[in-house]
Design a protein around this motif. Structure first.
Motif, PDB file in Angstrom:
ATOM      1  N   PRO A  31      -7.610   6.517   8.162  1.00 23.69           N
ATOM      2  CA  PRO A  31      -6.848   5.651   7.256  1.00 23.69           C
ATOM      3  C   PRO A  31      -5.471   5.312   7.834  1.00 23.69           C
ATOM      4  O   PRO A  31      -4.895   6.093   8.587  1.00 23.69           O
ATOM      5  CB  PRO A  31      -6.704   6.502   5.986  1.00 23.69           C
ATOM      6  CG  PRO A  31      -7.734   7.566   6.099  1.00 23.69           C
ATOM      7  CD  PRO A  31      -7.929   7.807   7.561  1.00 23.69           C
ATOM      8  N   VAL A  32      -4.967   4.168   7.468  1.00 18.50           N
ATOM      9  CA  VAL A  32      -3.622   3.765   7.895  1.00 18.50           C
ATOM     10  C   VAL A  32      -2.585   4.395   6.974  1.00 18.50           C
ATOM     11  O   VAL A  32      -2.907   4.849   5.876  1.00 18.50           O
ATOM     12  CB  VAL A  32      -3.468   2.220   7.901  1.00 18.50           C
ATOM     13  CG1 VAL A  32      -4.430   1.604   8.901  1.00 18.50           C
ATOM     14  CG2 VAL A  32      -3.680   1.648   6.514  1.00 18.50           C
ATOM     15  N   GLN A  33      -1.338   4.407   7.420  1.00 19.51           N
ATOM     16  CA  GLN A  33      -0.198   4.901   6.644  1.00 19.51           C
ATOM     17  C   GLN A  33      -0.427   6.297   6.099  1.00 19.51           C
ATOM     18  O   GLN A  33      -0.202   6.573   4.915  1.00 19.51           O
ATOM     19  CB  GLN A  33       0.121   3.954   5.494  1.00 19.51           C
ATOM     20  CG  GLN A  33       0.943   2.758   5.892  1.00 19.51           C
ATOM     21  CD  GLN A  33       1.262   1.906   4.685  1.00 19.51           C
ATOM     22  OE1 GLN A  33       0.672   0.840   4.519  1.00 19.51           O
ATOM     23  NE2 GLN A  33       2.163   2.374   3.852  1.00 19.51           N
ATOM     24  N   ILE A  34      -0.880   7.185   6.962  1.00 18.36           N
ATOM     25  CA  ILE A  34      -1.060   8.583   6.578  1.00 18.36           C
ATOM     26  C   ILE A  34      -0.500   9.455   7.691  1.00 18.36           C
ATOM     27  O   ILE A  34      -0.672   9.144   8.876  1.00 18.36           O
ATOM     28  CB  ILE A  34      -2.544   8.912   6.282  1.00 18.36           C
ATOM     29  CG1 ILE A  34      -2.679  10.302   5.654  1.00 18.36           C
ATOM     30  CG2 ILE A  34      -3.405   8.762   7.526  1.00 18.36           C
ATOM     31  CD1 ILE A  34      -4.050  10.580   5.054  1.00 18.36           C
ATOM     32  N   ALA A  35       0.218  10.504   7.304  1.00 18.24           N
ATOM     33  CA  ALA A  35       0.794  11.441   8.273  1.00 18.24           C
ATOM     34  C   ALA A  35       0.755  12.836   7.666  1.00 18.24           C
ATOM     35  O   ALA A  35       0.604  13.001   6.451  1.00 18.24           O
ATOM     36  CB  ALA A  35       2.228  11.042   8.616  1.00 18.24           C
ATOM     37  N   GLN A  36       0.896  13.812   8.534  1.00 15.65           N
ATOM     38  CA  GLN A  36       0.922  15.195   8.060  1.00 15.65           C
ATOM     39  C   GLN A  36       1.934  15.980   8.856  1.00 15.65           C
ATOM     40  O   GLN A  36       2.195  15.686  10.018  1.00 15.65           O
ATOM     41  CB  GLN A  36      -0.472  15.818   8.150  1.00 15.65           C
ATOM     42  CG  GLN A  36      -1.010  16.024   9.551  1.00 15.65           C
ATOM     43  CD  GLN A  36      -0.534  17.317  10.208  1.00 15.65           C
ATOM     44  OE1 GLN A  36      -0.303  18.321   9.530  1.00 15.65           O
ATOM     45  NE2 GLN A  36      -0.374  17.305  11.519  1.00 15.65           N
ATOM     46  N   LEU A  37       2.496  16.960   8.198  1.00 20.93           N
ATOM     47  CA  LEU A  37       3.433  17.883   8.827  1.00 20.93           C
ATOM     48  C   LEU A  37       2.975  19.292   8.484  1.00 20.93           C
ATOM     49  O   LEU A  37       2.918  19.665   7.314  1.00 20.93           O
ATOM     50  CB  LEU A  37       4.860  17.643   8.309  1.00 20.93           C
ATOM     51  CG  LEU A  37       5.941  18.599   8.793  1.00 20.93           C
ATOM     52  CD1 LEU A  37       6.073  18.563  10.316  1.00 20.93           C
ATOM     53  CD2 LEU A  37       7.273  18.276   8.133  1.00 20.93           C
ATOM     54  N   GLY A  38       2.616  20.044   9.508  1.00 22.39           N
ATOM     55  CA  GLY A  38       2.211  21.431   9.316  1.00 22.39           C
ATOM     56  C   GLY A  38       3.411  22.349   9.467  1.00 22.39           C
ATOM     57  O   GLY A  38       4.176  22.224  10.422  1.00 22.39           O
ATOM     58  N   VAL A  39       3.580  23.242   8.520  1.00 22.57           N
ATOM     59  CA  VAL A  39       4.709  24.176   8.519  1.00 22.57           C
ATOM     60  C   VAL A  39       4.171  25.567   8.832  1.00 22.57           C
ATOM     61  O   VAL A  39       3.230  26.024   8.189  1.00 22.57           O
ATOM     62  CB  VAL A  39       5.426  24.165   7.149  1.00 22.57           C
ATOM     63  CG1 VAL A  39       6.580  25.151   7.141  1.00 22.57           C
ATOM     64  CG2 VAL A  39       5.900  22.765   6.803  1.00 22.57           C
ATOM     65  N   SER A  40       4.769  26.221   9.829  1.00 25.35           N
ATOM     66  CA  SER A  40       4.341  27.575  10.191  1.00 25.35           C
ATOM     67  C   SER A  40       5.335  28.600   9.648  1.00 25.35           C
ATOM     68  O   SER A  40       6.442  28.250   9.239  1.00 25.35           O
ATOM     69  CB  SER A  40       4.213  27.707  11.708  1.00 25.35           C
ATOM     70  OG  SER A  40       5.482  27.724  12.307  1.00 25.35           O
ATOM     71  N   ALA A  41       4.938  29.838   9.708  1.00 26.30           N
ATOM     72  CA  ALA A  41       5.786  30.925   9.205  1.00 26.30           C
ATOM     73  C   ALA A  41       7.095  31.026   9.978  1.00 26.30           C
ATOM     74  O   ALA A  41       8.098  31.491   9.441  1.00 26.30           O
ATOM     75  CB  ALA A  41       5.028  32.247   9.278  1.00 26.30           C
ATOM     76  N   MET A  96       0.847  -1.176   0.000  1.00 29.67           N
ATOM     77  CA  MET A  96       0.000   0.000   0.000  1.00 29.67           C
ATOM     78  C   MET A  96       0.891   1.238   0.000  1.00 29.67           C
ATOM     79  O   MET A  96       1.847   1.330   0.764  1.00 29.67           O
ATOM     80  CB  MET A  96      -0.897  -0.003   1.232  1.00 29.67           C
ATOM     81  CG  MET A  96      -1.761   1.225   1.351  1.00 29.67           C
ATOM     82  SD  MET A  96      -2.772   1.290   2.852  1.00 29.67           S
ATOM     83  CE  MET A  96      -3.712  -0.185   2.675  1.00 29.67           C
ATOM     84  N   ILE A  97       0.565   2.199  -0.836  1.00 30.74           N
ATOM     85  CA  ILE A  97       1.324   3.443  -0.928  1.00 30.74           C
ATOM     86  C   ILE A  97       0.947   4.336   0.248  1.00 30.74           C
ATOM     87  O   ILE A  97      -0.232   4.543   0.533  1.00 30.74           O
ATOM     88  CB  ILE A  97       1.055   4.142  -2.276  1.00 30.74           C
ATOM     89  CG1 ILE A  97       1.560   3.268  -3.426  1.00 30.74           C
ATOM     90  CG2 ILE A  97       1.698   5.530  -2.305  1.00 30.74           C
ATOM     91  CD1 ILE A  97       1.195   3.763  -4.809  1.00 30.74           C
ATOM     92  N   GLY A  98       1.963   4.851   0.935  1.00 33.76           N
ATOM     93  CA  GLY A  98       1.740   5.752   2.055  1.00 33.76           C
ATOM     94  C   GLY A  98       1.382   7.146   1.571  1.00 33.76           C
ATOM     95  O   GLY A  98       1.686   7.533   0.436  1.00 33.76           O
ATOM     96  N   ILE A  99       0.742   7.911   2.437  1.00 35.01           N
ATOM     97  CA  ILE A  99       0.325   9.276   2.126  1.00 35.01           C
ATOM     98  C   ILE A  99       0.933  10.206   3.171  1.00 35.01           C
ATOM     99  O   ILE A  99       0.785   9.978   4.372  1.00 35.01           O
ATOM    100  CB  ILE A  99      -1.216   9.419   2.163  1.00 35.01           C
ATOM    101  CG1 ILE A  99      -1.902   8.341   1.320  1.00 35.01           C
ATOM    102  CG2 ILE A  99      -1.627  10.831   1.747  1.00 35.01           C
ATOM    103  CD1 ILE A  99      -1.577   8.371  -0.142  1.00 35.01           C
ATOM    104  N   PHE A 100       1.616  11.252   2.704  1.00 37.93           N
ATOM    105  CA  PHE A 100       2.258  12.215   3.599  1.00 37.93           C
ATOM    106  C   PHE A 100       1.922  13.619   3.125  1.00 37.93           C
ATOM    107  O   PHE A 100       2.306  14.020   2.033  1.00 37.93           O
ATOM    108  CB  PHE A 100       3.765  11.978   3.610  1.00 37.93           C
ATOM    109  CG  PHE A 100       4.551  12.831   4.571  1.00 37.93           C
ATOM    110  CD1 PHE A 100       3.981  13.362   5.710  1.00 37.93           C
ATOM    111  CD2 PHE A 100       5.889  13.073   4.340  1.00 37.93           C
ATOM    112  CE1 PHE A 100       4.724  14.137   6.603  1.00 37.93           C
ATOM    113  CE2 PHE A 100       6.655  13.836   5.219  1.00 37.93           C
ATOM    114  CZ  PHE A 100       6.068  14.369   6.354  1.00 37.93           C
ATOM    115  N   LEU A 101       1.168  14.350   3.940  1.00 38.39           N
ATOM    116  CA  LEU A 101       0.793  15.721   3.627  1.00 38.39           C
ATOM    117  C   LEU A 101       1.752  16.678   4.306  1.00 38.39           C
ATOM    118  O   LEU A 101       2.007  16.559   5.511  1.00 38.39           O
ATOM    119  CB  LEU A 101      -0.622  16.019   4.127  1.00 38.39           C
ATOM    120  CG  LEU A 101      -1.772  15.346   3.397  1.00 38.39           C
ATOM    121  CD1 LEU A 101      -2.042  13.976   3.975  1.00 38.39           C
ATOM    122  CD2 LEU A 101      -3.016  16.189   3.466  1.00 38.39           C
ATOM    123  N   ILE A 102       2.291  17.608   3.547  1.00 40.47           N
ATOM    124  CA  ILE A 102       3.110  18.697   4.092  1.00 40.47           C
ATOM    125  C   ILE A 102       2.426  19.983   3.651  1.00 40.47           C
ATOM    126  O   ILE A 102       2.376  20.283   2.451  1.00 40.47           O
ATOM    127  CB  ILE A 102       4.568  18.633   3.595  1.00 40.47           C
ATOM    128  CG1 ILE A 102       5.199  17.291   3.953  1.00 40.47           C
ATOM    129  CG2 ILE A 102       5.372  19.794   4.201  1.00 40.47           C
ATOM    130  CD1 ILE A 102       6.633  17.110   3.467  1.00 40.47           C
TER     131      ILE A 102
END
Length: 129
Positions: free
Chosen positions: A28-38, A1-7
């Motif tokens: 969902p499995v294998q999903i992560a996110q990274l929030g970028v601030s100013a 399964m292809i992972g999903i990464f939101l930046i």
């Protein structure tokens, strides 16, 4: 399964994941996110992004999703691209994310096409007639 990464900027990525959880009635499995601030220095964020990429990669690759092409989150994500393994699509929206989650068991070229068409198909003018 292809992972999903939101930046993404700020909390957009987590908000999209939460909306997805609502629609699918599960996280969902294998999903992560990274929030970028100013205030974040992209050079400081990059090692964390590389580490998080490993969290969602089971060996089938990872699709990186970002909000605005050319902005800081997109530039960080672009440094993670490994063609065929870690691919990037900019312009993430909820229809794109739902489409990606539906087709992530396929190959990366198919998933890339579905991501873009999902985003585009989700944008339409609604006429009250």
């Amino acid at each position: 399964m292809i992972g999903i990464f939101l930046i993404t900027h700020g909390t957009l990525g987590e908000s999209l994941i939460q909306c997805t959880c609502h629609v699918l009635n599960k996280r969902p499995v294998q999903i992560a996110q990274l929030g970028v601030s100013a205030q974040d220095d992209p050079l400081d964020v990059l090692p964390l992004a590389r580490s998080m990429l490993g969290w969602v990669d089971s060996g089938d690759g990872v699709l990186l999703l970002t909000d605005i092409y050319g902005a800081t989150p997109s530039n960080i994500a672009a440094k993670l691209i490994v063609p065929g393994q870690f691919e990037l699509v900019a312009g993430v929206n909820l229809p794109m994310l739902l489409r990606v989650l539906t087709y992530r068991d396929r190959d990366m070229p198919t998933l890339l096409k579905r991501a873009v068409t999902g985003a585009c198909d989700g944008v339409l003018h609604v006429n009250p007639d």
